[in-house]
Scaffold this motif. Structure first.
Motif: not given
Ligand SMILES: [Zn+2]
Length: 313
Positions: A27-37
């Motif tokens: 869950a600590g990656f949520d924002a980065d996963v959303c930003a990934a594309p």
């Protein structure tokens, strides 16, 4: 090395997060996963937001009810949502770290004139193989936990640490996977179609996502090799998924998908992305096979993809 910088300011929101055991690690990656594309091809951010997403950032929803064997990521066109499963993300992180460990040590060994990597206990190769097993277990059982004796992901890794490099490889691969889902929507793909049509749609979405990441970069740009490596990591993860699924009527095998990308991937014989990816394919997936030496990394990579794909159909 040319790793992308953080991009926290993307207007792309995570939605409801359901509970799965791996949520704790991921869950600590949520924002980065959303930003990934966005982050994987920042030169095209405006185009992605305005031309592809039509000005409204989509929701990336972390959906605990997705079955990781059948649906690791899913595009929902009407809701403008891409769904992801924490078990899938955790398994992708495991493959990203495994790939990084192999690439790091194999590049170093090659530079110092060693021809083979030690695979005994305590080596990077042994750790990478353990991580592949972790990935299989997480995909095979949506209730699986991250094993307590394996170092977990560190979402808030500090600058200039190896943990951050590993996260960047993971997020790069995630960027390609989410772009693939965006491609399904952007290309107007249909669900519930025949196998042949479905396979074609998968190849088209793969090509769209790879072109998105590589198409606007000048030849020789340092980002080319990083992005090339992350595409190969994403498809290595899909190959692990295929080994757990044992066949699919909707998706071609990952090695076939990687082979079909060859016209999109750069024709650069010495690109280090090919070198890194070739070591990963050889050591993690083709260790038992005799594979003849190639003239240069690009040829080595495509020879190995061909060798891997021959085994699956
Ligand atoms: Zn797809």
């Amino acid at each position: 090395m040319g790793y992308p910088t953080r991009m926290d300011d993307v207007n792309y929101r995570p939605a409801s997060a359901g509970f799965t055991p791996t949520r704790e690690q991921m869950a600590g990656f949520d924002a980065d996963v959303c930003a990934a594309p966005f982050r994987i091809a920042p030169e095209r951010n405006d185009e992605l937001l305005h031309d592809v997403l039509k000005g409204t950032p989509w929701t990336l929803e972390f959906n605990s009810s997705l079955d990781p064997i059948r649906n690791t990521f899913r595009a929902m066109p009407n809701a403008k949502t891409v769904e992801a499963n924490y078990a899938a993300l955790a398994s992708l992180w495991a493959i990203a770290k495994a790939s990084w460990l192999i690439a790091r040590d194999a590049m170093a060994a090659n530079r110092s004139g060693k021809s083979a990597l030690d695979a005994g206990s305590g080596t990077a190769v042994a750790e990478a193989r353990q991580l592949v097993q972790v990935a299989c277990d997480l995909i095979g059982d949506s209730g699986a936990r991250w094993p307590s004796d394996i170092a977990p992901p560190i979402p808030d890794a500090e600058a200039n640490t190896e943990d951050l490099y590993i996260n960047n490889v993971f997020l790069g691969a995630t960027g390609w996977v989410v772009l693939h889902e965006i491609a399904h929507i952007s290309l107007g793909h249909q669900a519930q179609v025949s196998s042949d049509l479905s396979f074609g749609q998968e190849h088209d979405a793969d090509r769209w996502a790879a072109e998105w990441m590589l198409g606007e970069l000048p030849a020789g740009d340092r980002q080319v090799y990083f992005r090339l490596f992350t595409i190969s990591v994403a498809l290595s993860w899909l190959a692990v998924l295929d080994s757990v699924r044992r066949g699919s009527t909707t998706h071609p095998h990952a090695w076939q998908r990687l082979q079909k990308l060859s016209p999109i991937l750069p024709d650069e014989e010495l690109n280090p992305g090919y070198e890194m990816a070739a070591y990963v394919l050889k050591i993690l997936f083709l260790a038992e096979k005799d594979t003849p030496p190639a003239d240069h990394p690009e040829a080595a990579f495509f020879d190995l993809v061909f060798a891997a794909s021959r085994d699956v159909w």
